[in-house]
Design a protein around this motif. Structure first.
Motif, PDB file in Angstrom:
ATOM      1  N   ARG A 160       0.301   1.180  -7.430  1.00  0.00           N
ATOM      2  CA  ARG A 160       0.796   2.562  -6.630  1.00  0.00           C
ATOM      3  C   ARG A 160       1.449   2.107  -5.571  1.00  0.00           C
ATOM      4  O   ARG A 160       2.221   2.979  -4.831  1.00  0.00           O
ATOM      5  CB  ARG A 160      -0.325   3.683  -6.765  1.00  0.00           C
ATOM      6  N   ARG A 161       1.234   0.871  -5.012  1.00  0.00           N
ATOM      7  CA  ARG A 161       1.875   0.455  -3.609  1.00  0.00           C
ATOM      8  C   ARG A 161       1.577   1.289  -2.480  1.00  0.00           C
ATOM      9  O   ARG A 161       2.647   1.411  -1.591  1.00  0.00           O
ATOM     10  CB  ARG A 161       3.499   0.414  -4.047  1.00  0.00           C
ATOM     11  N   GLN A 162       0.323   1.474  -2.499  1.00  0.00           N
ATOM     12  CA  GLN A 162       0.203   2.067  -1.050  1.00  0.00           C
ATOM     13  C   GLN A 162       0.331   1.147   0.131  1.00  0.00           C
ATOM     14  O   GLN A 162       0.163   1.701   1.299  1.00  0.00           O
ATOM     15  CB  GLN A 162      -1.602   2.390  -1.123  1.00  0.00           C
ATOM     16  N   GLY A 163       0.602   0.010  -0.127  1.00  0.00           N
ATOM     17  CA  GLY A 163       0.946  -0.874   0.860  1.00  0.00           C
ATOM     18  C   GLY A 163       2.048  -0.609   1.707  1.00  0.00           C
ATOM     19  O   GLY A 163       2.188  -0.744   3.090  1.00  0.00           O
ATOM     20  N   HIS A 164       2.835   0.208   1.062  1.00  0.00           N
ATOM     21  CA  HIS A 164       4.181   0.513   1.689  1.00  0.00           C
ATOM     22  C   HIS A 164       3.774   1.696   2.868  1.00  0.00           C
ATOM     23  O   HIS A 164       4.551   1.706   3.840  1.00  0.00           O
ATOM     24  CB  HIS A 164       5.071   1.345   0.612  1.00  0.00           C
ATOM     25  N   ILE A 165       2.592   2.553   2.648  1.00  0.00           N
ATOM     26  CA  ILE A 165       2.270   3.520   3.455  1.00  0.00           C
ATOM     27  C   ILE A 165       1.657   2.802   4.691  1.00  0.00           C
ATOM     28  O   ILE A 165       2.173   3.315   5.737  1.00  0.00           O
ATOM     29  CB  ILE A 165       1.307   4.468   2.670  1.00  0.00           C
ATOM     30  N   THR A 166       0.871   1.856   4.279  1.00  0.00           N
ATOM     31  CA  THR A 166       0.305   1.247   5.512  1.00  0.00           C
ATOM     32  C   THR A 166       1.444   0.346   6.296  1.00  0.00           C
ATOM     33  O   THR A 166       1.360   0.543   7.713  1.00  0.00           O
ATOM     34  CB  THR A 166      -0.603   0.186   4.765  1.00  0.00           C
TER      35      THR A 166
END
Ligand code: RUB
Length: 316
Positions: free
Chosen positions: A159-165
């Motif tokens: 889901r690529r939550q790293g982008h939010i971080t």
């Protein structure tokens, strides 16, 4: 029945299931808000009907995602404080309980942040997995203390939550290097700490968090890079005191593989677990709003805070 569930509850439940609302603390905040909407909007004629509707709403919210214990802990908090002889008293206490829960969540995060920030020195590099508001509170506090921080951020498939971080770290003035998950081992040597959040912490000090956390923690241990879990006490799972296990959510294969790719590859099985379990031996510290704990000692805090409260107040 479902017809008495407030539309805001249904909407919030759908947003949680679809991950429009995501992350353990944010989910808990939204479920407390949902119960407040249910209580405020109820036209129940009797106290019994009011309470039964509130329990229905709680079960609807529970039915969204199974892993983050902050969700049932949020429902427990509000339902246990809903009391009174009349509908009006019940309504007021439920709304006040939800308000209090959300305020405590905010202040816990602030307190946790300043404790977590003490671990960080000026100029440190931190490696991140997924997106955690408890972790972000630590970095925000470190930045407010004037510390300069560099970040290595794992993309966090699927889901690529790293982008939010990455985006939020940039807003805090942190320089960010984004990497694919498989590159974590290569970049761990550059990191002074790994910081991750938690969806649930069990009585033995195991940490349930986004899939890939375990692999990251094992590799970090091998390189002697400290792994810090930022988890407010809302993440402690009281049911694990009596031997219950945490259910790991399995999500749809469409998050992993497109229909076209699937047709091309042929008949295979795709597994998509959303979380994994990191044993306490790979965790250096759990940072809560009550201080920092070795994972093996978290059981004492769990007993103190939740020992007699592992009830299921949403059951009829
Ligand atoms: C989010 C995730 C986060 C924890 C902690 O998973 O694993 O690390 O929930 O977050 P998902 P927070 O994106 O699948 O919900 O500190 O904000 O509670």
């Amino acid at each position: 029945g479902d017809h008495d569930i407030h539309p805001s509850v249904t909407e919030i439940a759908e947003d949680i299931a679809e991950m429009e609302i995501r992350g353990a603390a944010t989910i808990a905040d939204a479920t407390a808000r949902a119960l407040a909407e249910q209580a405020a909007g109820s036209d129940a004629a009797t106290p019994e009907a009011f309470e039964s509707e509130l329990r229905d709403a709680a079960r609807r919210l529970l039915d969204t995602r199974p892993t983050a214990v902050s969700l049932p802990n949020s429902l427990r908090y509000v339902l246990q404080r809903t009391e009174g002889e009349t509908v009006e008293e019940l309504r007021e206490s439920a709304v006040a309980g939800a308000r209090e829960f959300r305020d405590r969540l905010d202040s816990a995060q602030t307190d946790l942040g300043s404790i977590g920030a003490n671990r960080l020195r000026d100029g440190d590099t931190v490696l991140f997995h997924c997106h955690s508001t408890d972790v972000m509170a630590c970095i925000r506090a470190a930045r407010e203390q004037g510390k300069s921080i560099d970040a290595i951020v794992k993309e966090t498939r699927p889901r690529r939550q790293g982008h939010i971080t990455a985006k939020q770290l940039r807003e805090l003035g942190v320089s960010v290097t984004l990497i694919v998950d498989g590159a974590a081992g290569r970049y761990l040597g550059d990191a002074d700490h790994v910081f991750v959040g938690a969806d649930s912490v069990t009585a033995d000090g195991s940490v349930v968090n986004k899939i890939g956390t375990r692999q990251l923690a094992v590799t970090a241990r091998e390189r002697d890079t400290p792994i810090v879990v930022a988890a407010q006490t809302l993440k402690l799972d009281p049911t694990t005191l009596t031997g219950q296990t945490v259910e790991i959510e399995m999500r749809e294969e469409s998050e992993v593989l497109s229909e076209g790719d699937r047709a091309e590859i042929g008949d295979i099985t795709v597994e998509n677990p959303a979380f994994d379990v990191t044993p306490p031996r790979y965790v250096d510290a759990i940072v809560t709003e009550r201080g920092q704990f070795p994972p093996e000692s978290i059981v004492f805090l769990m007993r103190e805070l939740f020992g007699e409260q592992a009830s299921q107040p949403w059951e009829e």
